[in-house]
Enzyme design. Structure first.
Site, PDB file in Angstrom:
ATOM      1  N   VAL A  39       0.716  -1.471   0.029  1.00  0.00           N
ATOM      2  CA  VAL A  39       0.163  -0.351  -0.332  1.00  0.00           C
ATOM      3  C   VAL A  39       0.671   1.870  -0.022  1.00  0.00           C
ATOM      4  O   VAL A  39       0.463   2.117  -0.539  1.00  0.00           O
ATOM      5  CB  VAL A  39      -0.823  -0.076   1.648  1.00  0.00           C
ATOM      6  CG1 VAL A  39      -2.088   0.948   0.999  1.00  0.00           C
ATOM      7  CG2 VAL A  39      -2.075  -1.236   1.166  1.00  0.00           C
ATOM      8  N   ARG A  83      10.911  -0.979   7.883  1.00  0.00           N
ATOM      9  CA  ARG A  83      12.016  -1.593   8.223  1.00  0.00           C
ATOM     10  C   ARG A  83      13.599  -2.070   7.523  1.00  0.00           C
ATOM     11  O   ARG A  83      14.116  -1.259   9.013  1.00  0.00           O
ATOM     12  CB  ARG A  83      11.616  -2.836   8.426  1.00  0.00           C
ATOM     13  CG  ARG A  83      11.958  -3.604   9.995  1.00  0.00           C
ATOM     14  CD  ARG A  83      10.605  -4.953   9.813  1.00  0.00           C
ATOM     15  NE  ARG A  83       9.736  -4.798   8.667  1.00  0.00           N
ATOM     16  CZ  ARG A  83       9.526  -5.799   8.923  1.00  0.00           C
ATOM     17  NH1 ARG A  83       8.172  -6.456   9.468  1.00  0.00           N
ATOM     18  NH2 ARG A  83       8.647  -6.335   6.863  1.00  0.00           N
ATOM     19  N   LYS A  90      -6.594  -2.354  10.062  1.00  0.00           N
ATOM     20  CA  LYS A  90      -8.100  -2.813  10.776  1.00  0.00           C
ATOM     21  C   LYS A  90      -7.676  -2.861  11.770  1.00  0.00           C
ATOM     22  O   LYS A  90      -8.329  -3.740  12.648  1.00  0.00           O
ATOM     23  CB  LYS A  90      -8.878  -3.146   9.373  1.00  0.00           C
ATOM     24  CG  LYS A  90      -7.866  -4.808   8.601  1.00  0.00           C
ATOM     25  CD  LYS A  90      -7.494  -4.206   7.341  1.00  0.00           C
ATOM     26  CE  LYS A  90      -6.512  -5.075   6.786  1.00  0.00           C
ATOM     27  NZ  LYS A  90      -7.092  -5.514   5.778  1.00  0.00           N
ATOM     28  N   LYS A 130     -12.814  -5.895   9.796  1.00  0.00           N
ATOM     29  CA  LYS A 130     -13.977  -5.003   9.420  1.00  0.00           C
ATOM     30  C   LYS A 130     -15.032  -4.880   9.936  1.00  0.00           C
ATOM     31  O   LYS A 130     -15.902  -3.514   9.477  1.00  0.00           O
ATOM     32  CB  LYS A 130     -13.290  -5.125   7.690  1.00  0.00           C
ATOM     33  CG  LYS A 130     -12.617  -5.048   6.694  1.00  0.00           C
ATOM     34  CD  LYS A 130     -12.098  -5.865   6.082  1.00  0.00           C
ATOM     35  CE  LYS A 130     -10.648  -6.044   4.833  1.00  0.00           C
ATOM     36  NZ  LYS A 130      -9.694  -6.724   4.372  1.00  0.00           N
TER      37      LYS A 130
HETATM   38  P1  NDP Z   1       3.271  -4.932   3.943  1.00  0.00           P
HETATM   39  O1  NDP Z   1       3.975  -5.659   4.539  1.00  0.00           O
HETATM   40  O2  NDP Z   1       3.764  -4.864   2.207  1.00  0.00           O
HETATM   41  O3  NDP Z   1       4.324  -3.632   3.935  1.00  0.00           O
HETATM   42  C1  NDP Z   1       4.687  -3.428   5.258  1.00  0.00           C
HETATM   43  C2  NDP Z   1       5.624  -2.201   5.120  1.00  0.00           C
HETATM   44  O4  NDP Z   1       5.646  -2.102   6.695  1.00  0.00           O
HETATM   45  C3  NDP Z   1       6.705  -2.240   4.734  1.00  0.00           C
HETATM   46  O5  NDP Z   1       7.412  -1.878   4.055  1.00  0.00           O
HETATM   47  C4  NDP Z   1       7.719  -2.656   6.160  1.00  0.00           C
HETATM   48  O6  NDP Z   1       8.717  -2.124   5.979  1.00  0.00           O
HETATM   49  C5  NDP Z   1       7.169  -1.334   7.063  1.00  0.00           C
HETATM   50  N1  NDP Z   1       7.222  -1.347   8.636  1.00  0.00           N
HETATM   51  C6  NDP Z   1       7.603  -3.011   9.276  1.00  0.00           C
HETATM   52  N2  NDP Z   1       7.636  -2.512  10.162  1.00  0.00           N
HETATM   53  C7  NDP Z   1       7.790  -1.575  10.526  1.00  0.00           C
HETATM   54  C8  NDP Z   1       8.327  -0.347  11.648  1.00  0.00           C
HETATM   55  N3  NDP Z   1       8.838  -0.976  12.389  1.00  0.00           N
HETATM   56  N4  NDP Z   1       8.054   0.400  11.092  1.00  0.00           N
HETATM   57  C9  NDP Z   1       8.958   1.106   9.422  1.00  0.00           C
HETATM   58  N5  NDP Z   1       8.035   0.533   9.181  1.00  0.00           N
HETATM   59  C10 NDP Z   1       7.814  -1.058   9.393  1.00  0.00           C
HETATM   60  O7  NDP Z   1       1.801  -4.178   4.680  1.00  0.00           O
HETATM   61  P2  NDP Z   1       0.825  -4.009   2.957  1.00  0.00           P
HETATM   62  O8  NDP Z   1       1.313  -2.964   2.181  1.00  0.00           O
HETATM   63  O9  NDP Z   1      -0.028  -4.511   2.514  1.00  0.00           O
HETATM   64  O10 NDP Z   1      -0.692  -3.379   4.305  1.00  0.00           O
HETATM   65  C11 NDP Z   1       0.018  -1.857   4.451  1.00  0.00           C
HETATM   66  C12 NDP Z   1      -1.800  -1.659   6.060  1.00  0.00           C
HETATM   67  O11 NDP Z   1      -2.851  -1.766   5.414  1.00  0.00           O
HETATM   68  C13 NDP Z   1      -2.129  -2.822   6.583  1.00  0.00           C
HETATM   69  O12 NDP Z   1      -2.329  -2.830   7.830  1.00  0.00           O
HETATM   70  C14 NDP Z   1      -2.925  -3.804   6.260  1.00  0.00           C
HETATM   71  O13 NDP Z   1      -3.885  -3.767   6.513  1.00  0.00           O
HETATM   72  C15 NDP Z   1      -3.815  -2.859   5.610  1.00  0.00           C
HETATM   73  N6  NDP Z   1      -4.189  -2.932   3.865  1.00  0.00           N
HETATM   74  C16 NDP Z   1      -3.412  -3.621   3.426  1.00  0.00           C
HETATM   75  C17 NDP Z   1      -4.355  -4.531   2.359  1.00  0.00           C
HETATM   76  C18 NDP Z   1      -3.929  -4.588   1.007  1.00  0.00           C
HETATM   77  O14 NDP Z   1      -4.295  -5.649  -0.058  1.00  0.00           O
HETATM   78  N7  NDP Z   1      -2.358  -5.093   0.749  1.00  0.00           N
HETATM   79  C19 NDP Z   1      -5.719  -3.712   1.555  1.00  0.00           C
HETATM   80  C20 NDP Z   1      -6.220  -2.756   2.902  1.00  0.00           C
HETATM   81  C21 NDP Z   1      -5.456  -2.249   4.257  1.00  0.00           C
HETATM   82  P3  NDP Z   1       9.964  -3.212   5.184  1.00  0.00           P
HETATM   83  O15 NDP Z   1       9.325  -2.980   3.479  1.00  0.00           O
HETATM   84  O16 NDP Z   1      11.053  -2.362   4.828  1.00  0.00           O
HETATM   85  O17 NDP Z   1      10.201  -4.726   5.368  1.00  0.00           O
HETATM   86  N1  HSE Z   2      -5.928  -8.781   3.101  1.00  0.00           N
HETATM   87  C1  HSE Z   2      -7.232  -7.890   2.715  1.00  0.00           C
HETATM   88  C2  HSE Z   2      -8.115  -7.719   2.158  1.00  0.00           C
HETATM   89  C3  HSE Z   2      -5.962  -6.577   2.183  1.00  0.00           C
HETATM   90  O1  HSE Z   2      -7.208  -9.820   1.046  1.00  0.00           O
HETATM   91  O2  HSE Z   2      -9.360  -8.048   1.714  1.00  0.00           O
HETATM   92  C4  HSE Z   2      -7.763  -5.864   2.254  1.00  0.00           C
HETATM   93  O3  HSE Z   2      -8.253  -5.532   3.522  1.00  0.00           O
END
Ligand code: NDP
Ligand code: HSE
Length: 478
Positions: A53, A84, A144, A244
């Site tokens: 995202v 991270r 969420k 959700k």
């Molecule tokens: P990802 O696992 O792809 O990305 C997570 C990011 O957070 C990574 O870039 C990671 O860093 C970083 N991170 C983890 N720990 C830390 C920390 N301690 N400090 C700083 N950065 C950190 O997750 P998503 O992008 O898929 O999801 C993000 C949020 O959005 C979640 O809450 C998810 O539930 C929500 N969401 C996701 C959807 C989806 O379709 N993917 C849809 C709707 C909501 P690094 O890259 O260096 O590992």
């Molecule tokens: N893992 C979640 C899903 C991402 O599959 O719907 C969107 O919230």
């Protein structure tokens, strides 16, 4: 806990004014003496997380920058991106001087006006949001899990600091359901929300249905496509949809509903066999999140909210039945508005980032106006237990194939007042026999019954010698 009113003495007169009014007065006075930071046209953003995202958001911020500036009058600029690991390859290239592993420093930096939390999980996301809100910065999140577990603490903090805390992407990614409930439907008497709110499970169930695909292989595809959570058991076991459902119930019914209030089952018990029977009977299996409002009745003297997530047999002609792949849909029933359905992409980088961007533009605009959107509030909800649910049911069981079996099985339903609508028997092919005594499969659809009666029926059936196993029980939309 924020007190709703404050006692103020002015010119020897005691005034009782609402905290919202007090905040407005203080903000106005602070502006007069120049305490409130005057946000210029450029609003600087601290992005926490640059995964699926986060990368999508950075891409959109770049490609939509001049359009946003023209239409909304705000220039959004990325001040920093916390991750991270700073050395990892990114889906979207990020200038190295923007990357940091010190998220705590980024959220409180004077260079950041708005914080976007896209890390996921509860910690450190919670502490980072608290630090940002306490520093008077609006926060946007798509998380969420965070909201359904500790959201009310954060909503109250945001309200106390008079800043936005926005979370559109958390409920159904690209679908603008939170804003619709909070704004367009704010006056509506909403009675029920039913949603396909998990893209991963809908993607898996769709491919199992349409291609006969194998569960584990399709789950890997969902992970590769960026739909699944870091720990995909959150998706397949129903926790994600449960979070959700809690968020949607809180916004729709104006009560505090949290993750622990939601009854949930996942999709791992759904077999190819169930999918085929459902199809033949005119249904499609969907993981549904349902939130319902029950007004006081003979059974209860107070308003109750039922919130549940489970695989459900949806009639093929129901609007939710046609929602395929990673798409989501939220079906809202209101007393005056009637039925509405919101449909769109429920997972994936760009669709989710689109909702985050909408919140970001709102927060930037509000920041300049010194305003903020309302956050969910209200009393703790009284939760109606799943045992009180009334539903039709599907039951798939394996039995001995001999005379009298059907009568024994039917008697178990009868003992608990569960009335059978239809029954189908098939001989079990040798490769499907899972226990020595399983020779035939019985598929039942019941009339509407009470959940506790259906559970008692299943418990009774398990004790019968002629029953080799209960394969699955599912709720059915009658
Ligand atoms: P990802 O696992 O792809 O990305 C997570 C990011 O957070 C990574 O870039 C990671 O860093 C970083 N991170 C983890 N720990 C830390 C920390 N301690 N400090 C700083 N950065 C950190 O997750 P998503 O992008 O898929 O999801 C993000 C949020 O959005 C979640 O809450 C998810 O539930 C929500 N969401 C996701 C959807 C989806 O379709 N993917 C849809 C709707 C909501 P690094 O890259 O260096 O590992
Ligand atoms: N893992 C979640 C899903 C991402 O599959 O719907 C969107 O919230």
């Amino acid at each position: 806990m924020v007190k709703p009113f404050t006692e103020v003495t002015l010119n020897n007169v005691d005034w009782s004014i609402s905290n919202a009014t007090l905040r407005l007065l203080l903000t106005h006075s602070a502006r007069q003496v120049g305490i409130v930071k005057d946000v210029s046209r450029t609003v600087r953003i601290g992005v926490l997380g640059c995964g699926t995202v986060g990368s999508g958001l950075l891409e959109l911020l770049e490609s939509r920058r001049s359009h946003i500036s023209k239409t909304s009058g705000v220039d959004l600029e990325v001040a920093g991106v916390a991750v991270r690991s700073a050395s990892k390859d990114r889906n979207y290239p990020v200038a190295s001087e923007l990357l940091t592993t010190k998220a705590e420093e980024l959220v409180t930096s004077d260079d950041v006006d708005i914080v976007v939390e896209l890390i996921g999980g509860i910690e450190p996301a919670r502490s980072l949001c608290v630090a940002a809100l306490e520093a008077g910065k609006p926060v946007i999140t798509a998380n969420k899990e965070l909201l359904a577990n500790v959201g009310f603490e954060l909503y109250e903090l945001a309200d106390a600091h008079g800043v936005d805390f926005l979370y559109e992407a958390s409920a159904a990614a690209a679908i603008p359901i939170v804003r619709s409930l909070r704004e367009s439907l704010v006056g509506e008497d909403i009675t029920r929300i039913m949603g396909i709110v998990n893209g991963t499970t809908n993607y898996i169930l769709t491919r199992m249905d349409e291609e006969g695909a194998d569960y584990s292989a399709v789950l890997s595809d969902a992970q590769r496509l960026g739909y699944a959570e870091r720990d995909p058991t959150a998706d397949v076991d129903g926790f994600d949809a449960g979070a959700k459902a809690a968020i949607l119930a809180s916004v729709a019914f104006g009560k505090k509903v949290v993750a622990g209030d939601v009854y949930h089952e996942g999709i791992s018990a759904v077999t190819q066999n169930d999918i085929e029977f459902a199809r033949n009977l005119g249904y499609v299996i969907k993981l549904l999140a349902v939130a319902e409002l029950f007004e006081p009745s003979d059974e209860s003297t107070e308003t109750e909210i039922g919130v549940r997530v489970h695989p459900t047999m949806v009639p093929k002609d129901h609007p939710l039945a046609s929602v395929r792949g990673s798409f989501n849909a939220v079906f809202v029933e209101g007393a005056a508005a009637g039925e509405l359905m919101f449909y769109g992409r429920g997972a994936g980088g760009l669709p989710t980032a689109s909702a985050v961007l909408g919140d970001l533009i709102d927060a930037a605009t509000n920041l300049k106006r010194g305003a903020h959107e309302p956050v969910p509030a209200g009393d703790r909800a009284t939760i109606r237990p799943i045992d009180s649910l009334h539903s039709a049911y599907y039951l798939n069981l394996e039995v001995v194939d001999s005379s009298g079996v059907l009568a024994e099985v039917a008697a178990a339903f009868g003992r608990h007042n569960v009335s059978i609508l239809s029954m189908e028997q098939t001989a079990l092919p040798a490769d499907e026999v899972r226990s020595g005594k399983a020779e035939a499969r019985l598929i039942f659809i019941t009339h509407v019954a009470q959940e506790s009666d259906m559970q008692a029926t299943v418990a009774d059936l398990r004790k019968l010698d002629v029953v080799a196993g209960i394969v699955n029980m599912m709720r059915v939309i009658a």
